[in-house]
Enzyme design. Structure first.
Site, PDB file in Angstrom:
ATOM      1  N   GLY A 184       0.799  -1.218   0.000  1.00  0.00           N
ATOM      2  CA  GLY A 184       0.000   0.000   0.000  1.00  0.00           C
ATOM      3  C   GLY A 184       0.832   1.268   0.000  1.00  0.00           C
ATOM      4  O   GLY A 184       0.487   2.250  -0.669  1.00  0.00           O
ATOM      5  N   ASN A 225      -7.761   3.493   8.910  1.00  0.00           N
ATOM      6  CA  ASN A 225      -7.120   2.356   9.570  1.00  0.00           C
ATOM      7  C   ASN A 225      -7.324   2.345  11.087  1.00  0.00           C
ATOM      8  O   ASN A 225      -7.320   1.292  11.703  1.00  0.00           O
ATOM      9  CB  ASN A 225      -5.622   2.314   9.250  1.00  0.00           C
ATOM     10  CG  ASN A 225      -4.973   3.668   9.268  1.00  0.00           C
ATOM     11  OD1 ASN A 225      -5.368   4.561   8.535  1.00  0.00           O
ATOM     12  ND2 ASN A 225      -3.994   3.846  10.129  1.00  0.00           N
ATOM     13  N   SER A 248      -3.350  -3.308  -0.448  1.00  0.00           N
ATOM     14  CA  SER A 248      -2.259  -4.089   0.144  1.00  0.00           C
ATOM     15  C   SER A 248      -2.766  -5.494   0.460  1.00  0.00           C
ATOM     16  O   SER A 248      -3.884  -5.648   0.954  1.00  0.00           O
ATOM     17  CB  SER A 248      -1.799  -3.392   1.429  1.00  0.00           C
ATOM     18  OG  SER A 248      -0.810  -4.147   2.058  1.00  0.00           O
ATOM     19  N   HIS A 263      -1.613  -7.765   2.700  1.00  0.00           N
ATOM     20  CA  HIS A 263      -1.546  -8.341   4.050  1.00  0.00           C
ATOM     21  C   HIS A 263      -2.645  -7.856   4.991  1.00  0.00           C
ATOM     22  O   HIS A 263      -2.674  -8.208   6.170  1.00  0.00           O
ATOM     23  CB  HIS A 263      -0.157  -8.126   4.666  1.00  0.00           C
ATOM     24  CG  HIS A 263       0.157  -6.736   5.108  1.00  0.00           C
ATOM     25  ND1 HIS A 263       0.202  -6.381   6.423  1.00  0.00           N
ATOM     26  CD2 HIS A 263       0.455  -5.616   4.412  1.00  0.00           C
ATOM     27  CE1 HIS A 263       0.530  -5.102   6.525  1.00  0.00           C
ATOM     28  NE2 HIS A 263       0.691  -4.611   5.313  1.00  0.00           N
ATOM     29  N   THR A 274      11.703  -7.653 -11.461  1.00  0.00           N
ATOM     30  CA  THR A 274      11.112  -8.996 -11.509  1.00  0.00           C
ATOM     31  C   THR A 274      10.016  -9.113 -10.465  1.00  0.00           C
ATOM     32  O   THR A 274      10.188  -8.717  -9.312  1.00  0.00           O
ATOM     33  CB  THR A 274      12.214 -10.056 -11.261  1.00  0.00           C
ATOM     34  OG1 THR A 274      13.225  -9.857 -12.243  1.00  0.00           O
ATOM     35  CG2 THR A 274      11.655 -11.465 -11.365  1.00  0.00           C
ATOM     36  N   CYS A 320       3.877   6.157  19.132  1.00  0.00           N
ATOM     37  CA  CYS A 320       5.062   6.616  19.850  1.00  0.00           C
ATOM     38  C   CYS A 320       6.016   7.230  18.835  1.00  0.00           C
ATOM     39  O   CYS A 320       6.522   6.543  17.968  1.00  0.00           O
ATOM     40  CB  CYS A 320       5.711   5.428  20.536  1.00  0.00           C
ATOM     41  SG  CYS A 320       6.997   5.922  21.653  1.00  0.00           S
TER      42      CYS A 320
END
Ligand code: PLP
Length: 380
Positions: free
Chosen positions: A70, A152, A200, A202, A238, A325
């Protein structure tokens, strides 16, 4: 100790179908650009994965450009549109909003250093940017509007379709970061008039390090990486074939289970939210009702969110903070402060993002543990 994973917005577990496809493919993967049989097999696998990835957003496979994820897709979309506008002699102006992911916001800041003008629009208390405000911000030199599909941290869904149509009417390109939404809710690039979409793998059961940028056919967007002719000359290098094969299998799995998952996630979310409200008086949910089914972003006023997360981790519960953080000091989440939360409340916020395989028993343990954690922290 049983682990209860509540951080699916950070990354999801690898879907068993993706894992199986990747393991099978690892054994005889060739370079898809070569001409012998092994290479043809790899090429065919890329084609199949591209079709599966495209189907989830109702795009044509030829509009999918595989990337490393992403972040790369966001960078590509924004930088390429900026460069094209500058090459045309314009001072590029872009419109975005304050709760975007850092992959968009930091790219905007970089482009400002390169000479772009960027408007960062406010959101309301539910995290939503008004399409009317987007339209009002358009200038003659506006080249791109970038507004995410789902946030998110809170899961809030923007009115992407309204914004896409406004962009189209003004001849401005529209990009949406759909990283959190892809594979979880139905998406349609044509119905929403999207020109560029970042995705994305994952976040929807695929492997890390793979994603794509959707580029609407005919959109003049330059290459991101220069070199070989991979990805129709627009993204050289690739291909990560094993990752892409896993992504394709995850996209197929998401397509077949999306509705069942959505229904189950809504049940689980209600159980968790109502249970927490009963157990910890004064806590409140962030974001309106129009959001992703698995997101629960909760503020526990007066509680140090980091301390609560550490307590949860000690009890086997993995969740995440509404605050990040930064350089050794705790800076509150830009998303929550843009939504109007005080610094104190933003620090007392945690994000729990669910998966359909959780049980009510798991979530009851989470509710009881959060209650104990809050009581302990208050006593300290
Ligand atoms: N955009 C959003 C909304 C995200 O949630 C994330 C990851 O958390 C990204 C972009 C970055 O995606 P990736 O991890 O694939 O680079």
């Amino acid at each position: 100790m049983k682990e209860i994973y509540l951080d699916n917005a950070a990354t999801t577990a690898l879907n068993p179908r993706a894992r199986e496809a990747m393991l099978t493919f690892l054994a005889d993967d060739g370079n898809p650009s070569a001409i012998y049989r092994r290479a043809m097999k790899s090429r065919a696998a890329l084609t199949k994965a591209r079709e599966a990835a495209a189907a989830l957003i109702k795009a044509s496979p030829s509009e999918i450009y595989f990337t490393s994820g992403g972040t790369e897709a966001d960078n590509w979309a924004l930088k390429a549109v900026f460069e094209k506008a500058r090459a045309e002699g314009k001072t590029p102006h872009m419109i975005t909003q304050k709760t975007e992911h850092h992959a968009v916001l930091e790219t905007c800041r970089y482009l400002e250093e390169q000479g772009a003008a960027v408007t960062y629009l406010d959101v309301d208390r539910c995290g939503i940017v008004s399409p009317a405000a987007v339209e009002a911000a358009i200038r003659p030199e506006t080249c791109l509007i970038s507004v995410m599909t789902a946030n998110n941290e809170t899961g809030c869904l923007q009115d992407v379709s309204a914004i896409g149509h406004i962009a189209g009417e003004h001849g401005v390109l529209f990009h949406t970061d759909a990283v959190q939404a892809y594979g979880h809710i139905p998406l349609d690039v044509n119905a929403s008039a999207v020109d560029l979409m970042s995705v994305s793998a994952h976040k929807c059961g695929g492997p890390k390090g793979t994603g794509f940028l959707y580029i609407r056919k005919g959109t003049a967007v330059g290459a991101f990486l220069h070199g070989g002719a991979q990805e129709r000359g627009r993204r050289a290098g690739t291909e990560n074939t094993v990752g892409i094969v896993g992504f394709g299998a995850a996209a197929e799995a998401a397509a077949s289970s999306m509705e069942d998952n959505r229904v189950r996630l809504l049940e689980l979310r209600r159980f968790l939210t109502e249970g927490l409200m009963r157990a910890v008086p004064g806590c409140y949910l962030n974001g309106g009702s129009h959001r992703l089914p698995g997101h629960v972003n909760m503020t526990f006023p007066g509680i140090d969110g980091e301390a609560l997360l550490i307590y949860l981790d000690m009890k086997g519960i993995a969740a995440s903070a509404g605050s990040a953080c930064a350089s050794g000091s705790l800076s509150p989440s830009h998303v929550l402060t843009a939504m109007g939360l005080s610094y104190g409340d933003a620090h007392g916020t945690i994000r729990m993002t669910l998966s359909p395989d959780l049980s009510e028993e798991d979530l009851q343990f989470v509710i009881d543990t959060i209650k104990k954690g809050c009581d302990n922290i208050r006593r300290m």
